[in-house]
Scaffold this motif. Sequence first.
Motif, PDB file in Angstrom:
ATOM      1  N   ILE A   1      32.072  48.459  36.101  1.00 10.10           N
ATOM      2  CA  ILE A   1      33.012  49.426  36.672  1.00 10.10           C
ATOM      3  C   ILE A   1      33.300  49.081  38.133  1.00 10.10           C
ATOM      4  O   ILE A   1      32.385  49.045  38.966  1.00 10.10           O
ATOM      5  CB  ILE A   1      32.440  50.859  36.585  1.00 10.10           C
ATOM      6  CG1 ILE A   1      32.056  51.197  35.144  1.00 10.10           C
ATOM      7  CG2 ILE A   1      33.435  51.858  37.147  1.00 10.10           C
ATOM      8  CD1 ILE A   1      33.202  51.053  34.153  1.00 10.10           C
ATOM      9  N   ALA A   2      34.567  48.846  38.437  1.00 10.16           N
ATOM     10  CA  ALA A   2      34.987  48.546  39.799  1.00 10.16           C
ATOM     11  C   ALA A   2      35.751  49.733  40.361  1.00 10.16           C
ATOM     12  O   ALA A   2      36.689  50.221  39.730  1.00 10.16           O
ATOM     13  CB  ALA A   2      35.873  47.300  39.809  1.00 10.16           C
ATOM     14  N   LEU A   3      35.328  50.202  41.545  1.00  9.32           N
ATOM     15  CA  LEU A   3      36.002  51.334  42.188  1.00  9.32           C
ATOM     16  C   LEU A   3      36.990  50.834  43.235  1.00  9.32           C
ATOM     17  O   LEU A   3      36.792  49.772  43.829  1.00  9.32           O
ATOM     18  CB  LEU A   3      34.962  52.251  42.839  1.00  9.32           C
ATOM     19  CG  LEU A   3      33.949  52.877  41.877  1.00  9.32           C
ATOM     20  CD1 LEU A   3      32.928  53.710  42.650  1.00  9.32           C
ATOM     21  CD2 LEU A   3      34.634  53.732  40.834  1.00  9.32           C
TER      22      LEU A   3
ATOM     23  N   PHE B   1      38.308  57.449  42.427  1.00  5.93           N
ATOM     24  CA  PHE B   1      38.503  56.148  43.068  1.00  5.93           C
ATOM     25  C   PHE B   1      38.967  55.094  42.086  1.00  5.93           C
ATOM     26  O   PHE B   1      38.551  53.931  42.140  1.00  5.93           O
ATOM     27  CB  PHE B   1      37.216  55.749  43.804  1.00  5.93           C
ATOM     28  CG  PHE B   1      36.816  56.770  44.825  1.00  5.93           C
ATOM     29  CD1 PHE B   1      35.700  57.570  44.635  1.00  5.93           C
ATOM     30  CD2 PHE B   1      37.581  56.970  45.971  1.00  5.93           C
ATOM     31  CE1 PHE B   1      35.352  58.546  45.571  1.00  5.93           C
ATOM     32  CE2 PHE B   1      37.235  57.940  46.908  1.00  5.93           C
ATOM     33  CZ  PHE B   1      36.118  58.729  46.708  1.00  5.93           C
ATOM     34  N   GLY B   2      39.853  55.507  41.168  1.00  3.38           N
ATOM     35  CA  GLY B   2      40.588  54.563  40.340  1.00  3.38           C
ATOM     36  C   GLY B   2      39.755  53.541  39.603  1.00  3.38           C
ATOM     37  O   GLY B   2      40.085  52.346  39.604  1.00  3.38           O
ATOM     38  N   ALA B   3      38.702  53.986  38.933  1.00  2.00           N
ATOM     39  CA  ALA B   3      37.798  53.040  38.284  1.00  2.00           C
ATOM     40  C   ALA B   3      38.534  52.121  37.314  1.00  2.00           C
ATOM     41  O   ALA B   3      39.414  52.547  36.566  1.00  2.00           O
ATOM     42  CB  ALA B   3      36.707  53.793  37.540  1.00  2.00           C
ATOM     43  N   ARG B   4      38.156  50.846  37.339  1.00  2.00           N
ATOM     44  CA  ARG B   4      38.648  49.875  36.374  1.00  2.00           C
ATOM     45  C   ARG B   4      37.450  49.237  35.685  1.00  2.00           C
ATOM     46  O   ARG B   4      36.369  49.142  36.265  1.00  2.00           O
ATOM     47  CB  ARG B   4      39.414  48.755  37.083  1.00  2.00           C
ATOM     48  CG  ARG B   4      40.857  49.024  37.456  1.00  2.00           C
ATOM     49  CD  ARG B   4      41.453  47.808  38.164  1.00  2.00           C
ATOM     50  NE  ARG B   4      40.626  47.295  39.228  1.00  2.00           N
ATOM     51  CZ  ARG B   4      39.883  46.180  39.146  1.00  2.00           C
ATOM     52  NH1 ARG B   4      39.895  45.450  38.045  1.00  2.00           N
ATOM     53  NH2 ARG B   4      39.155  45.784  40.176  1.00  2.00           N
ATOM     54  N   SER B   5      37.690  48.793  34.461  1.00  7.10           N
ATOM     55  CA  SER B   5      36.660  48.038  33.761  1.00  7.10           C
ATOM     56  C   SER B   5      36.977  46.563  33.931  1.00  7.10           C
ATOM     57  O   SER B   5      38.050  46.111  33.553  1.00  7.10           O
ATOM     58  CB  SER B   5      36.645  48.382  32.279  1.00  7.10           C
ATOM     59  OG  SER B   5      36.012  47.358  31.531  1.00  7.10           O
ATOM     60  N   THR B   6      36.038  45.829  34.500  1.00  5.95           N
ATOM     61  CA  THR B   6      36.253  44.395  34.698  1.00  5.95           C
ATOM     62  C   THR B   6      36.450  43.691  33.367  1.00  5.95           C
ATOM     63  O   THR B   6      37.323  42.839  33.225  1.00  5.95           O
ATOM     64  CB  THR B   6      35.062  43.794  35.461  1.00  5.95           C
ATOM     65  OG1 THR B   6      34.839  44.574  36.641  1.00  5.95           O
ATOM     66  CG2 THR B   6      35.316  42.348  35.833  1.00  5.95           C
ATOM     67  N   SER B   7      35.671  44.050  32.372  1.00  6.76           N
ATOM     68  CA  SER B   7      35.757  43.390  31.073  1.00  6.76           C
ATOM     69  C   SER B   7      36.899  43.947  30.233  1.00  6.76           C
ATOM     70  O   SER B   7      37.339  43.314  29.285  1.00  6.76           O
ATOM     71  CB  SER B   7      34.453  43.595  30.304  1.00  6.76           C
ATOM     72  OG  SER B   7      34.353  44.954  29.893  1.00  6.76           O
ATOM     73  N   GLY B   8      37.337  45.145  30.537  1.00  7.48           N
ATOM     74  CA  GLY B   8      38.332  45.806  29.697  1.00  7.48           C
ATOM     75  C   GLY B   8      37.721  46.604  28.565  1.00  7.48           C
ATOM     76  O   GLY B   8      38.424  47.306  27.855  1.00  7.48           O
TER      77      GLY B   8
ATOM     78  N   GLY C   1      29.038  48.876  43.607  1.00  2.00           N
ATOM     79  CA  GLY C   1      29.883  48.127  42.687  1.00  2.00           C
ATOM     80  C   GLY C   1      29.191  46.866  42.185  1.00  2.00           C
ATOM     81  O   GLY C   1      28.420  46.254  42.909  1.00  2.00           O
ATOM     82  N   GLY C   2      29.471  46.532  40.927  1.00  2.29           N
ATOM     83  CA  GLY C   2      28.908  45.328  40.350  1.00  2.29           C
ATOM     84  C   GLY C   2      27.425  45.370  40.107  1.00  2.29           C
ATOM     85  O   GLY C   2      26.787  44.336  39.943  1.00  2.29           O
ATOM     86  N   ARG C   3      26.847  46.567  40.087  1.00  2.00           N
ATOM     87  CA  ARG C   3      25.399  46.689  39.909  1.00  2.00           C
ATOM     88  C   ARG C   3      25.110  47.410  38.597  1.00  2.00           C
ATOM     89  O   ARG C   3      25.749  48.394  38.256  1.00  2.00           O
ATOM     90  CB  ARG C   3      24.789  47.487  41.068  1.00  2.00           C
ATOM     91  CG  ARG C   3      25.112  46.950  42.452  1.00  2.00           C
ATOM     92  CD  ARG C   3      24.074  45.956  42.936  1.00  2.00           C
ATOM     93  NE  ARG C   3      22.736  46.504  42.852  1.00  2.00           N
ATOM     94  CZ  ARG C   3      22.168  47.275  43.774  1.00  2.00           C
ATOM     95  NH1 ARG C   3      22.837  47.612  44.863  1.00  2.00           N
ATOM     96  NH2 ARG C   3      20.946  47.737  43.619  1.00  2.00           N
ATOM     97  N   ALA C   4      24.093  46.920  37.894  1.00  2.00           N
ATOM     98  CA  ALA C   4      23.652  47.605  36.683  1.00  2.00           C
ATOM     99  C   ALA C   4      23.178  49.014  37.052  1.00  2.00           C
ATOM    100  O   ALA C   4      22.699  49.210  38.160  1.00  2.00           O
ATOM    101  CB  ALA C   4      22.519  46.813  36.043  1.00  2.00           C
ATOM    102  N   PRO C   5      23.294  49.980  36.131  1.00  2.00           N
ATOM    103  CA  PRO C   5      23.787  49.853  34.756  1.00  2.00           C
ATOM    104  C   PRO C   5      25.298  50.048  34.616  1.00  2.00           C
ATOM    105  O   PRO C   5      25.771  50.244  33.503  1.00  2.00           O
ATOM    106  CB  PRO C   5      23.050  50.992  34.051  1.00  2.00           C
ATOM    107  CG  PRO C   5      22.921  52.038  35.099  1.00  2.00           C
ATOM    108  CD  PRO C   5      22.770  51.321  36.418  1.00  2.00           C
ATOM    109  N   VAL C   6      26.047  49.976  35.707  1.00  2.00           N
ATOM    110  CA  VAL C   6      27.500  50.176  35.634  1.00  2.00           C
ATOM    111  C   VAL C   6      28.229  49.009  36.267  1.00  2.00           C
ATOM    112  O   VAL C   6      29.259  49.170  36.906  1.00  2.00           O
ATOM    113  CB  VAL C   6      27.913  51.524  36.275  1.00  2.00           C
ATOM    114  CG1 VAL C   6      27.394  52.683  35.440  1.00  2.00           C
ATOM    115  CG2 VAL C   6      27.409  51.636  37.696  1.00  2.00           C
TER     116      VAL C   6
END
Lengths: 482, 618
Positions: free
Chosen positions: B541-543, B456-463, B533-538
């Motif tokens: 990571i945005a799907l 599902f094309g994970a992206r890192s919000t922070s990079g 999404g948007g929940r610790a501990p990940v």
Amino acid sequence: MFIGNSIEIERRAFLRRTSQLAMMGGAASYALDLAGLAEAAAFSNAGGYKALVCVFLYGGNDHGNTLIPFDAANYARYAAIRGTAGSEDASGIALARSALANTALTTPSGQRLTDDITYALAPTMPRLKTLFDSGAMAPLLNVGPLIAPLTRAQYDAGSVPRPAKLFSHNDQQSTWQSSQPEGSRTGWGGRMGDLALTSNTNAMFTAINATGNAVFLSGQTAVPYQVSPAGATLYNPLQNGRLFNSAAASQALGTLLRSGSGNVMAADYARFNDRSIQYGAFVNDALRGATLSTNFGTGNRLADQLRVVAQLIGARARLGVTRQVFLVSLGGFDNHDGLIGTHDGLLGQVDSAIDAFYRATVELGVADNVTTFTASDFGRTLSSNGDGSDHGWGAHHFIVGGGVRGGRFYGRAPQVSLTSPDQVGQGRLLPTTSVDELSSTLGLWFGVAPSELPSVAPNIGRFASADIGFMRPLQTAATASR
Amino acid sequence: MHLPDDNTDATERDGSGKTMHLSPMAGGADAVPGAQMPQPDFGLTLKPAAASTLALAVAACGGGGSGSSTGGGAPPVSTVRRPQTDAEAARFLLQASLSASTGAITQLRSEGYEPWLDRQMAAANSQAARGFFADRGFDRVDANRFYNSAIIGDYMIWSQLLSGDNPVRKRIAFALSEFFVASLSGINVTWRGPAIGEYWDTLNRHAFGNYRELLQDITLNPAMGVFLNTRGNRAADPRTGRVPDENYAREVMQLFTIGLFELNPDGTNRLANGNPVETYASEDVTGLARVFTGYDFDQAGLTFTPEVGGTRQIPDAAYIRRPMTADPARWVPARTTGFHSAEAKTFLGLTIPAGTGAAESLQRALDHLFNHSNVGPFFARQMIQRLVTSNPSPAYVGRVAAVFANNGQGRRGDLAAVFKAILLDSEALDPANAANPNFGKLREPVLRFVQLARTFGARSTSGNWQVGDLSDAAAALGQSPLRSPSVFNFFRPGYFPANTEIANRSLLAPEFQLVNETSVAGYVNFLERAITGGRAPVADIALDFSAEIAIAQDSIALLDRLDLLLTARQLSTSARDTIRAAMEDVVLTASSTNADRLRRVQIGVTLILASTDYLVQK
């Protein structure tokens, strides 16, 4: 030469008993009352509640710096072999004698150890010294896995069987826990659990593991129930009754978790889900009712595990158990290097965790009913590799509890030497007491009948006595505390 | 070059899909596209005199994996084995790679298994730990004290696994990291993040190279040197009684090369008088330990920077990427004499004469281990367990071990050939095995999460891919890459859960060592948070569920897509029915919001990934 075939622990009476028990892994009801099936000859649950707690130190605890020669002559031998720590050529792992004064143990009059040795605990274990002084702690010297008593000559000649895969971490962890190398199906804690199942209303809580998977608590029938230091972990979507805001999805989840067919691994995984779902809320409810004021501190993983064990013991009536076996652990003991510094810290954690746990049992009124003992893959070399030690065999361990005849030493003190006949090179100790003798002594206290001991400790028949003697004689049922 | 007939019609005869067959040496095979650069021989090429053993050599179908277009004699396109369905294609992708996609399925079905795999193996490694740290300034000395940070190591490995190219290479490197284990949790050293990064890069560099070179590089790798104490290990000192540290010597034999027992070529124990035979004794460990003496960090010529607000001098992170050295002139502070043992070094029947230097001793010792007949079956069996099934048949192990011994061109230890042999073997590819109740493996928690992210094309919000140590079983995933609790990996190859049907059938299930009442619940909770999404501990990571949202209104189409990509259509009918009914609890019409469509997708994904049909990879 060693016995490489697996040891079949078959006893006809035992098998007959297990066939009468309902399936433990499946949907057992909480009110499974099996007391009527108990056979008096195999196990006795007289004496009220009892629990054994195994504190496994993973990696192979350096016994040489845990219980240190303290009298002048033996200390000198120790320091000569281990070298002064922090010396210019970086060869030393000996602890300074001046640091040992506060934790020196007094050998009771009437006891003389090999070469008149006296011992001190590591400087970071003052609480265990206090327990020793009050009679609640007993050191067991030079204990390790043996198949039969073994001399150095027999070891060298290979003329007497000895455990397989000595000095290998995973195999010795397994051998300590089960009498067999990796691949064993049952551990002696679990085998005691098998005998204790019928004493417990809720047999599924007979063996409880507060750490990672290990063979110690697996029995022929007893299945270890695993918890985290925070208690049972519940499935949020099931607890909340909603998954992504859908009650139907939550129910579907519950169904799917417990379904697994057509594939053996899938079916077995589903059983883990099933046990977790069935017992989790029940265990946490029981824990909520158990208040404990003893402070276990923070930042100590062993203490965290022992705290939940203490809480479970406090909740024993609600859990419906009379006889239990527990496993906790601490890792990091494979000190090939950094022995000085790392090891003291670990021992300090062991010291404060076991002490807090003992005080919790006092608070709960079950100090005499709970026996804690340390164990590890193996001891280590006495010689140094510069800043650490390497894999060994025999080691010193501790037994703690109100039922312990503490304040004195058990087993035979090894010589402090690289050439004596009680070591097999570099000061690796050739055990003079076997793990089977340790487990049988604990088993007898726990309620295992003498005739049943070989099912727990398969090699016990080859040793002189099934009772090392470090537990106080059992009281009659009338005077035993609940 | 024209290949003899029995090569070209091999795949026609191999209805079973076997790519290996007995054949005489074709005498000069085609070069493998993307073959490794010229390297020292390390004695890898078999001497021609051993003709009788060559008669049993297995030749890769099509010769050295050339498969596609080099020269005449490439097998006709129609005889290359291809997935017969999308499900078969997805199944292969989930064995060989980190996730499946419709694009990859299409390509794989078009090219065929071997050409597709060759292309993946030939693809240049496009992403390295070193660049990850450099791009973010994580390798600079400043007030952030990154040189003390372990979590940047976690960020690095998650960035590698959750994103980016070379998923097949990374899948293999991850499997290698569970055999040649070094752990971020066990390396207390300056620049530990870049240290484990270099270790990871080393595994990736050699993933399709040669086992002997990989063994050399990990032995001298600083992270491994700290983990198993080669770094700073010194020769014996009779004056003080100090002896060499035996840790690496023991574990390199027990875990990285020959194991504890003598093996037959098919991985079963060789028995003497009915008993297994131990491969080494204590004396061998003691003798071999002398080889690994005298090594320390190579810091020659590097800049040292004082730490901010302190006096400690921090070396340039480059040191942790250089092989350790026994040359004391290259240490800081430099010395004139080193610490390599001058004694004779005897182990496993080999004696390296007294006075032999470090490099020569290492060469001889590693050659001796590498050439032990145990290595092929010992390594092959565990790699099959990581990629395909926990209980391979001895014949399967034997086929792969044979390729380890000889890749078809006389080279021992050809990892590309070995991994091709594993993934292209009929025991892996045959879809009928999925219906065998004893077949398959429990997917590791790390690989479950990685598959979710990549599907599902994970992206890192922070990079920065800010996912840390997920080892906690109650509160996180229960496993974290490069963070094994010991050199014995997260699970032992011989583990099985007691009192189970697995145990009753004498099966092994290594990954079950992570399974207990805590971890099975913790995993479901982790899933819910990750998919929300948007929940610790990940939380970082945005799907991206847009492709699923687009078809969500058609619950069957959605379920089919998820079933294919996540399980290769291994959901049972009853599981599908249960999941579909749950998804349809969210009623969707043409005017439904995206939020509701997403909800249906999230329910479907969560239920599938929590189901036992998914969890056991068949």
